[in-house]
Design a protein around this motif. Structure first.
Motif, short mmCIF file in Angstrom:
data_model
loop_
_atom_site.label_atom_id
_atom_site.label_comp_id
_atom_site.label_asym_id
_atom_site.label_seq_id
_atom_site.Cartn_x
_atom_site.Cartn_y
_atom_site.Cartn_z
N SER A 140 -3.74 1.12 -5.14
CA SER A 140 -3.53 -0.16 -4.45
C SER A 140 -3.06 -1.25 -5.40
N GLY A 144 1.00 -1.39 -0.99
CA GLY A 144 0.22 -2.09 0.02
C GLY A 144 -0.52 -1.12 0.91
N ARG A 145 -1.62 -1.60 1.50
CA ARG A 145 -2.35 -0.81 2.49
C ARG A 145 -2.80 -1.76 3.60
N VAL A 152 -6.39 -4.81 -2.05
CA VAL A 152 -5.04 -4.64 -2.60
C VAL A 152 -4.68 -5.82 -3.50
N HIS A 156 -3.90 -5.43 -7.51
CA HIS A 156 -2.65 -5.91 -8.12
C HIS A 156 -2.97 -6.84 -9.29
#
Length: 246
Positions: A140, A144-145, A152, A156
């Motif tokens: 993630s 994207g999820r 997420v 990042h």
């Protein structure tokens, strides 16, 4: 003695990392908010023949992070390896329905906690000109999820912090890398699966038909912390059975 620090040491991945590092000859400083789980990991490390120091602490609280880093070095010696692993998953919901307080809590643990760990460990490693750090990101961190906005976004950020720290440590013989696990059999993934099932969906995954094992992540972390990875800095190693291959 050679000392490693592991946060989130009571969880499945943290415990597997601790045991793999014990096998590699490290003595362990172990941090978790869950005293029972963290102490259990310490007992397993000691059963494997290495020294273990468990410290109950909240990685989001600056003075607690400063304390456990100092305590680890006072009791065991200079930290040579740091698995900056503590993290939480939050919940599953679309952004327009996502609870503010859960979003904030996930950022606090997964981003602030990683930042504070880096801050206080690197403050000791960089002047010594020795040490290695691995931050636990996720696949993630690079995709994207739907429904996982907080998680997420936080992962990042972990990858971004890894890259900044690696550049800042360049030339000091201190290395900072990240490991990016896909879904791993653990309390966290079981929790997300349960939330998803209750809403008639499922956690998205691709590639491997099975979840990975905590030990799969531990092997990657131990490698990145080892002298075998001396020329690897600022990298993100996926452990995901090709789930992020385009």
């Amino acid at each position: 003695m050679t000392v490693a620090l592991v946060t989130g040491a009571g969880g499945a991945i943290g415990r597997a990392i601790a045991l793999r590092l014990a096998e590699a000859g490290y003595d362990l400083a172990l941090v978790d908010l869950d005293e029972t789980a963290g102490a259990d990991t310490a007992r397993l490390v000691e059963a494997a023949g290495r020294s273990a120091l468990f410290i109950r602490a909240d990685v989001t609280v600056a003075n607690q992070v400063e304390h456990f880093v100092a305590e680890a070095e006072t009791r065991l010696g200079p930290i040579a390896a740091f698995a900056n692993n503590a993290g939480i998953e939050g919940t599953i919901a679309p952004i327009h329905l996502f609870p503010d307080e859960i979003f904030d809590r996930v950022q606090s643990v997964n981003v602030r906690g990683v930042f504070l760990g880096l801050k206080h460990v690197l403050a000791r490693m960089i002047p010594r000109g020795a040490g290695a750090v691995v931050n636990t990101g996720s696949t993630s961190s690079i995709r994207g999820r739907a429904g996982l906005a907080a998680y997420v976004a936080s992962k990042h950020a972990v990858l971004g912090l890894t890259r900044v720290a690696a550049l800042e440590a360049e030339g000091t013989k201190v290395r900072v890398n990240a490991v990016l696990p896909g879904p791993i059999e653990s309390r966290m993934i079981r929790s997300l699966d349960e939330i998803a099932r209750s809403r008639g969906s499922q956690v998205q995954r691709a590639g491997s038909a099975r979840y990975g094992r905590p030990e799969d992540v531990a092997v990657a972390v131990a490698f990145l912390l080892s002298d075998s990875a001396v020329h690897i800095n600022g990298a993100a190693l996926t452990v995901d059975a090709a789930s992020t291959v385009p």
